[in-house]
Design a protein around this motif. Sequence first.
Motif, PDB file in Angstrom:
ATOM      1  N   THR A 232       2.069  -1.751 -67.218  1.00 48.53           N
ATOM      2  CA  THR A 232       0.648  -1.602 -67.519  1.00 48.53           C
ATOM      3  C   THR A 232       0.399  -1.395 -69.005  1.00 48.53           C
ATOM      4  OG1 THR A 232       0.243  -0.642 -65.336  1.00 48.53           O
ATOM      5  CG2 THR A 232      -1.412  -0.225 -67.024  1.00 48.53           C
ATOM      6  N   MET A 233       1.303  -0.699 -69.688  1.00 52.76           N
ATOM      7  CA  MET A 233       1.095  -0.410 -71.101  1.00 52.76           C
ATOM      8  C   MET A 233       1.670  -1.473 -72.027  1.00 52.76           C
ATOM      9  SD  MET A 233      -0.769   2.176 -71.414  1.00 52.76           S
ATOM     10  CE  MET A 233      -1.611   1.703 -69.886  1.00 52.76           C
ATOM     11  N   THR A 234       2.319  -2.494 -71.475  1.00 54.93           N
ATOM     12  CA  THR A 234       2.857  -3.554 -72.331  1.00 54.93           C
ATOM     13  C   THR A 234       1.759  -4.401 -72.966  1.00 54.93           C
ATOM     14  OG1 THR A 234       4.954  -3.618 -71.115  1.00 54.93           O
ATOM     15  CG2 THR A 234       4.390  -5.556 -72.425  1.00 54.93           C
ATOM     16  N   PRO A 235       0.724  -4.864 -72.228  1.00 56.53           N
ATOM     17  CA  PRO A 235      -0.347  -5.605 -72.913  1.00 56.53           C
ATOM     18  C   PRO A 235      -1.042  -4.809 -74.023  1.00 56.53           C
ATOM     19  CG  PRO A 235      -0.431  -6.024 -70.564  1.00 56.53           C
ATOM     20  CD  PRO A 235       0.557  -4.919 -70.758  1.00 56.53           C
ATOM     21  N   PRO A 236      -1.418  -3.525 -73.796  1.00 59.63           N
ATOM     22  CA  PRO A 236      -2.004  -2.768 -74.914  1.00 59.63           C
ATOM     23  C   PRO A 236      -1.049  -2.607 -76.097  1.00 59.63           C
ATOM     24  CG  PRO A 236      -2.519  -1.698 -72.838  1.00 59.63           C
ATOM     25  CD  PRO A 236      -1.512  -2.775 -72.526  1.00 59.63           C
ATOM     26  N   GLN A 237       0.254  -2.444 -75.819  1.00 61.19           N
ATOM     27  CA  GLN A 237       1.227  -2.334 -76.901  1.00 61.19           C
ATOM     28  C   GLN A 237       1.268  -3.612 -77.734  1.00 61.19           C
ATOM     29  OE1 GLN A 237       2.957  -0.220 -78.421  1.00 61.19           O
ATOM     30  NE2 GLN A 237       4.902  -1.077 -79.144  1.00 61.19           N
ATOM     31  N   LEU A 238       1.318  -4.760 -77.069  1.00 64.95           N
ATOM     32  CA  LEU A 238       1.351  -6.033 -77.777  1.00 64.95           C
ATOM     33  C   LEU A 238       0.026  -6.286 -78.505  1.00 64.95           C
ATOM     34  CD1 LEU A 238       3.143  -8.133 -75.017  1.00 64.95           C
ATOM     35  CD2 LEU A 238       4.111  -7.433 -77.212  1.00 64.95           C
ATOM     36  N   HIS A 239      -1.075  -5.913 -77.862  1.00 67.72           N
ATOM     37  CA  HIS A 239      -2.394  -6.062 -78.479  1.00 67.72           C
ATOM     38  C   HIS A 239      -2.497  -5.187 -79.726  1.00 67.72           C
ATOM     39  CE1 HIS A 239      -6.573  -7.288 -78.472  1.00 67.72           C
ATOM     40  NE2 HIS A 239      -6.980  -6.038 -78.516  1.00 67.72           N
ATOM     41  N   HIS A 240      -1.959  -3.966 -79.637  1.00 70.57           N
ATOM     42  CA  HIS A 240      -1.960  -3.038 -80.773  1.00 70.57           C
ATOM     43  C   HIS A 240      -1.141  -3.591 -81.938  1.00 70.57           C
ATOM     44  CE1 HIS A 240      -1.901   0.754 -82.980  1.00 70.57           C
ATOM     45  NE2 HIS A 240      -0.578   0.688 -83.018  1.00 70.57           N
ATOM     46  N   HIS A 243      -0.529  -9.118 -81.494  1.00 70.22           N
ATOM     47  CA  HIS A 243      -0.084 -10.364 -80.879  1.00 70.22           C
ATOM     48  C   HIS A 243      -1.202 -10.994 -80.054  1.00 70.22           C
ATOM     49  CE1 HIS A 243       3.968  -9.754 -82.274  1.00 70.22           C
ATOM     50  NE2 HIS A 243       4.060  -8.586 -81.659  1.00 70.22           N
ATOM     51  N   SER A 244      -1.125 -12.313 -79.881  1.00 69.37           N
ATOM     52  CA  SER A 244      -2.153 -13.065 -79.171  1.00 69.37           C
ATOM     53  C   SER A 244      -1.957 -12.962 -77.660  1.00 69.37           C
ATOM     54  CB  SER A 244      -2.099 -14.538 -79.582  1.00 69.37           C
ATOM     55  OG  SER A 244      -0.885 -15.132 -79.124  1.00 69.37           O
ATOM     56  N   LEU A 245      -2.941 -13.480 -76.925  1.00 67.16           N
ATOM     57  CA  LEU A 245      -2.830 -13.511 -75.462  1.00 67.16           C
ATOM     58  C   LEU A 245      -1.689 -14.394 -74.998  1.00 67.16           C
ATOM     59  CD1 LEU A 245      -6.589 -13.708 -74.360  1.00 67.16           C
ATOM     60  CD2 LEU A 245      -5.032 -11.759 -74.142  1.00 67.16           C
ATOM     61  N   VAL A 247       1.293 -14.527 -76.342  1.00 65.59           N
ATOM     62  CA  VAL A 247       2.491 -13.666 -76.361  1.00 65.59           C
ATOM     63  C   VAL A 247       2.459 -12.710 -75.176  1.00 65.59           C
ATOM     64  CG1 VAL A 247       3.731 -11.884 -77.662  1.00 65.59           C
ATOM     65  CG2 VAL A 247       2.749 -13.855 -78.858  1.00 65.59           C
ATOM     66  N   VAL A 248       1.294 -12.114 -74.929  1.00 65.15           N
ATOM     67  CA  VAL A 248       1.153 -11.235 -73.766  1.00 65.15           C
ATOM     68  C   VAL A 248       1.506 -11.989 -72.492  1.00 65.15           C
ATOM     69  CG1 VAL A 248      -0.470  -9.881 -72.374  1.00 65.15           C
ATOM     70  CG2 VAL A 248      -0.605  -9.810 -74.873  1.00 65.15           C
ATOM     71  N   GLY A 249       1.014 -13.213 -72.381  1.00 62.04           N
ATOM     72  CA  GLY A 249       1.237 -13.995 -71.173  1.00 62.04           C
ATOM     73  C   GLY A 249       2.686 -14.317 -70.923  1.00 62.04           C
ATOM     74  N   TRP A 250       3.425 -14.757 -71.953  1.00 59.26           N
ATOM     75  CA  TRP A 250       4.798 -15.168 -71.661  1.00 59.26           C
ATOM     76  C   TRP A 250       5.733 -13.983 -71.467  1.00 59.26           C
ATOM     77  CZ3 TRP A 250       9.510 -14.554 -74.090  1.00 59.26           C
ATOM     78  CH2 TRP A 250       9.531 -14.138 -75.418  1.00 59.26           C
ATOM     79  N   ILE A 251       5.436 -12.847 -72.098  1.00 61.18           N
ATOM     80  CA  ILE A 251       6.258 -11.659 -71.842  1.00 61.18           C
ATOM     81  C   ILE A 251       6.007 -11.139 -70.431  1.00 61.18           C
ATOM     82  CG2 ILE A 251       6.594  -9.231 -72.486  1.00 61.18           C
ATOM     83  CD1 ILE A 251       6.347 -10.031 -75.378  1.00 61.18           C
ATOM     84  N   LEU A 252       4.761 -11.153 -69.980  1.00 65.33           N
ATOM     85  CA  LEU A 252       4.484 -10.767 -68.602  1.00 65.33           C
ATOM     86  C   LEU A 252       5.076 -11.771 -67.619  1.00 65.33           C
ATOM     87  CD1 LEU A 252       0.831  -9.378 -68.654  1.00 65.33           C
ATOM     88  CD2 LEU A 252       2.978  -8.112 -68.553  1.00 65.33           C
ATOM     89  N   SER A 253       5.165 -13.030 -68.015  1.00 69.33           N
ATOM     90  CA  SER A 253       5.823 -14.024 -67.160  1.00 69.33           C
ATOM     91  C   SER A 253       7.285 -13.649 -66.942  1.00 69.33           C
ATOM     92  CB  SER A 253       5.732 -15.417 -67.792  1.00 69.33           C
ATOM     93  OG  SER A 253       4.432 -15.920 -67.754  1.00 69.33           O
ATOM     94  N   ALA A 254       7.956 -13.221 -68.012  1.00 65.39           N
ATOM     95  CA  ALA A 254       9.350 -12.802 -67.883  1.00 65.39           C
ATOM     96  C   ALA A 254       9.471 -11.618 -66.929  1.00 65.39           C
ATOM     97  CB  ALA A 254       9.909 -12.438 -69.265  1.00 65.39           C
ATOM     98  N   HIS A 255       8.518 -10.689 -67.034  1.00 67.27           N
ATOM     99  CA  HIS A 255       8.540  -9.517 -66.172  1.00 67.27           C
ATOM    100  C   HIS A 255       8.331  -9.881 -64.706  1.00 67.27           C
ATOM    101  CE1 HIS A 255       7.671  -5.663 -64.396  1.00 67.27           C
ATOM    102  NE2 HIS A 255       6.433  -6.030 -64.128  1.00 67.27           N
ATOM    103  N   PRO A 297      10.552  -1.069 -79.043  1.00 65.46           N
ATOM    104  CA  PRO A 297       9.152  -1.190 -78.583  1.00 65.46           C
ATOM    105  C   PRO A 297       8.336  -2.246 -79.315  1.00 65.46           C
ATOM    106  CG  PRO A 297       9.374   0.712 -80.001  1.00 65.46           C
ATOM    107  CD  PRO A 297      10.771   0.170 -79.797  1.00 65.46           C
ATOM    108  N   THR A 298       8.851  -2.776 -80.440  1.00 66.58           N
ATOM    109  CA  THR A 298       8.091  -3.769 -81.205  1.00 66.58           C
ATOM    110  C   THR A 298       8.742  -5.151 -81.194  1.00 66.58           C
ATOM    111  OG1 THR A 298       9.221  -3.209 -83.285  1.00 66.58           O
ATOM    112  CG2 THR A 298       7.220  -1.973 -82.741  1.00 66.58           C
ATOM    113  N   SER A 299       9.844  -5.297 -80.478  1.00 72.40           N
ATOM    114  CA  SER A 299      10.584  -6.558 -80.480  1.00 72.40           C
ATOM    115  C   SER A 299      10.018  -7.514 -79.430  1.00 72.40           C
ATOM    116  CB  SER A 299      12.079  -6.297 -80.210  1.00 72.40           C
ATOM    117  OG  SER A 299      12.798  -7.505 -80.134  1.00 72.40           O
ATOM    118  N   HIS A 300       9.038  -8.313 -79.836  1.00 75.28           N
ATOM    119  CA  HIS A 300       8.383  -9.201 -78.874  1.00 75.28           C
ATOM    120  C   HIS A 300       9.153 -10.493 -78.636  1.00 75.28           C
ATOM    121  CE1 HIS A 300       7.091 -11.011 -82.666  1.00 75.28           C
ATOM    122  NE2 HIS A 300       6.777 -12.108 -81.979  1.00 75.28           N
ATOM    123  N   THR A 301      10.201 -10.758 -79.443  1.00 70.41           N
ATOM    124  CA  THR A 301      10.975 -11.990 -79.272  1.00 70.41           C
ATOM    125  C   THR A 301      12.200 -11.815 -78.390  1.00 70.41           C
ATOM    126  OG1 THR A 301      12.209 -11.532 -81.317  1.00 70.41           O
ATOM    127  CG2 THR A 301      10.212 -12.900 -81.487  1.00 70.41           C
TER     128      THR A 301
END
Length: 388
Positions: A232-240, A243-245, A247-255, A297-301
């Motif tokens: 639940t807190m991953t999208p707000p973290q990425l938004h903070h 990062h764009s939607l 990035v949020v989308g593909w990381i949640l896809s992995a999850h 916590p900041t490694s989006h890649t």
Amino acid sequence: MDLGTNIRRRSMSALFATVALMNTATVLASTAGTLIAAEAGGPAASGLPSAAGVLGTALGALLSGTLTSLRGRRFALLVGYGSATAGALAASIGAVTGSVVLLLAGLVVLGLGNGAAQLSRYLAADMYPEERKGFALSSVVWAGTIGALTGPLMIAPTAGAAARLGLPSLSGPIVTAGLAVGLAAVTSFFLPPDEVTESAKPEGWAVFRRPSLRLPLAAMVAAQVTMVAVMTMTPPQLHHLGHSLDVVGWILSAHIFGMFALSPLSGRIADRIGGRRTIGWGIVVLAVATALAYALPTSHTSGLPISLFLLGYGWNLMFVGGSSLLSGTVQTRAKGAVDAVIWGSSAFASVGSGHLFGYGGYPLVAAVAGALALLPVLLLVRRTATPE
């Protein structure tokens, strides 16, 4: 329940399709709702949409379990998905008009359909012999892979489509969720009519007095709370982090891919080594996942995608392992009560994770979630000499 091959195949196909559609709708609505709430009320409010969804799921599990015992699986799913369609409509209106209260109310009703979808794993297991129940229920859980592949990746395109129509961009994913759950309601008509076969005297809440229930319930609650808090807190973290939607989308896809794609493997594992050992492996995977989220916590890649994938698969192992221990041992109404506890507890995780995020950031959320994931170890150690 001994079903003919054709009837069983038809039932499994319908269950698979409705669960896939409902998971897609849930991903779209909860992710967009989280971002809407975060924009309207700040980090502390960002957990409210997820809490609304899991509260509805808990109520839906109770409702579907009761209706299945009284009227059969087809009627229960029709009611669940029909109600969810109305909830999605209300949530869409709330997103378009900017009414967070209406959005949250709609997400609660939308969750009724998710509760029905979650209970579908037991309906699938009931159609197979004992030695194949783990594989049967995991096959329906695997349907969530469709949501993993399509749901998050649809966030940015549907948001763009809404913006081009002059609507708030984040209303697009929620409107699309309504279309998906409406299709699930239509698909549930293809389930063959079934007879009520359970005894007239239901177990209901009395099932919680069983000692054999402690481990599967504790495992599934711990897995659900851990997964929901971090996810639940991953999208707000990425938004903070800016990062764009996409990035949020593909990381949640992995999850979500981790949550569902390997379900048949988890089912095979549960059938081969037993539900208790499957739970043990799930705890290990969740511990690694939360440690990665804490350290990176900041490694989006790399860090966050790997962490979120493992978070999903650790949840899957514990969920399939716990479900396999319950399947065939309690009535459907009692299973609905168990699911209600599981999803009700994760509502607290959604709200609590928002406050943790506001107080100490994403690492604090990961640390607390990781500690909670380890709690079922106490029951595993206590029962090492106890056969399943």
